[in-house]
Design a protein around this motif. Sequence first.
Motif, PDB file in Angstrom:
ATOM      1  N   GLU A   1       1.119  -1.080  -0.062  1.00  0.00           N
ATOM      2  CA  GLU A   1      -0.042  -0.106   0.031  1.00  0.00           C
ATOM      3  C   GLU A   1       0.859   1.429   0.253  1.00  0.00           C
ATOM      4  OE1 GLU A   1      -3.241   2.247  -0.447  1.00  0.00           O
ATOM      5  OE2 GLU A   1      -3.194  -0.282  -0.216  1.00  0.00           O
ATOM      6  N   SER A   2       2.416   1.530   0.667  1.00  0.00           N
ATOM      7  CA  SER A   2       2.695   2.055   0.379  1.00  0.00           C
ATOM      8  C   SER A   2       3.297   2.722  -0.313  1.00  0.00           C
ATOM      9  CB  SER A   2       4.104   1.992   1.605  1.00  0.00           C
ATOM     10  OG  SER A   2       4.356   1.007   0.954  1.00  0.00           O
ATOM     11  N   ASN A   3       3.558   1.736  -1.550  1.00  0.00           N
ATOM     12  CA  ASN A   3       4.032   2.549  -2.926  1.00  0.00           C
ATOM     13  C   ASN A   3       2.703   2.557  -4.036  1.00  0.00           C
ATOM     14  OD1 ASN A   3       6.130  -0.226  -5.192  1.00  0.00           O
ATOM     15  ND2 ASN A   3       6.764   2.124  -4.698  1.00  0.00           N
TER      16      ASN A   3
ATOM     17  N   HIS B   1       1.789   4.377  -5.044  1.00  0.00           N
ATOM     18  CA  HIS B   1       1.056   5.747  -5.295  1.00  0.00           C
ATOM     19  C   HIS B   1       1.902   5.961  -6.908  1.00  0.00           C
ATOM     20  CE1 HIS B   1       4.477   6.266  -2.726  1.00  0.00           C
ATOM     21  NE2 HIS B   1       5.390   7.000  -3.675  1.00  0.00           N
TER      22      HIS B   1
ATOM     23  N   GLN C   1       3.266   3.698 -10.305  1.00  0.00           N
ATOM     24  CA  GLN C   1       2.927   3.049 -11.247  1.00  0.00           C
ATOM     25  C   GLN C   1       3.583   2.220 -12.439  1.00  0.00           C
ATOM     26  OE1 GLN C   1      -0.305   1.599 -13.298  1.00  0.00           O
ATOM     27  NE2 GLN C   1      -0.529   1.963 -11.428  1.00  0.00           N
TER      28      GLN C   1
ATOM     29  N   GLY D   1      -3.770   8.831 -11.190  1.00  0.00           N
ATOM     30  CA  GLY D   1      -3.676   9.549  -9.484  1.00  0.00           C
ATOM     31  C   GLY D   1      -2.278   9.223  -9.623  1.00  0.00           C
ATOM     32  N   ALA D   2      -1.688   8.211  -9.760  1.00  0.00           N
ATOM     33  CA  ALA D   2       0.071   7.951  -9.621  1.00  0.00           C
ATOM     34  C   ALA D   2       0.822   9.645  -9.570  1.00  0.00           C
ATOM     35  CB  ALA D   2       0.820   6.883 -10.795  1.00  0.00           C
ATOM     36  N   ARG D   3       1.534   9.599  -8.529  1.00  0.00           N
ATOM     37  CA  ARG D   3       2.691  10.215  -8.339  1.00  0.00           C
ATOM     38  C   ARG D   3       3.997  10.106  -8.822  1.00  0.00           C
ATOM     39  NH1 ARG D   3       1.981  13.774  -4.498  1.00  0.00           N
ATOM     40  NH2 ARG D   3       4.182  13.835  -3.451  1.00  0.00           N
TER      41      ARG D   3
ATOM     42  N   SER E   1       9.009  11.453 -12.684  1.00  0.00           N
ATOM     43  CA  SER E   1       7.774  12.554 -11.427  1.00  0.00           C
ATOM     44  C   SER E   1       6.748  12.614 -12.669  1.00  0.00           C
ATOM     45  CB  SER E   1       8.125  13.540 -10.520  1.00  0.00           C
ATOM     46  OG  SER E   1       6.909  14.411 -10.554  1.00  0.00           O
TER      47      SER E   1
END
Length: 162
Positions: free
Chosen positions: A73-75, A77, A79, A111-113, A160
Amino acid sequence: MPEPSIRTARPGDEEELSRLDRETWSPLHAVTPPPEPHEPFFREHAGPENHLVAEYEGRLVGYVRLGFPTPLESNAHVQQIRGLAVAEEVRGKGTGRALVRAAVAEARRRGARRITLRVLGHNTPARALYESEGFVVEGVQPGEFCLDGAYVDDVLMGQSLL
């Protein structure tokens, strides 16, 4: 040649994608053995919704596979481009670039950062494409794979999306 149309894969694309995967397999970019004819293309964490395909004149000529780098879950964000293939007859004509751009756009839509990928050190054409699309080398694992008797670097690239 006009740009191919890019769309999300459908379950009915499996046979054609499987054929494309077998035809494009090469130790230049693959760390796994060649796919077998009976192997399913879609898998549990790589279904049609995780693939964008390039179509040209009604034929699938490429795909890009997106997914998460880890199940954590911490990853979530991030893809990751987990596969890219382009038919030999359209290489060098913008299909790979269109797929990479579509993958970046899809990662943003999700929604990926960040977006990341791994590429073999000796795959100069792919590395040049990714760099031209804004990916930067973020790490190198020297001699990570032994392919055809040669040790090959695993190059970690990313960008990014913010």
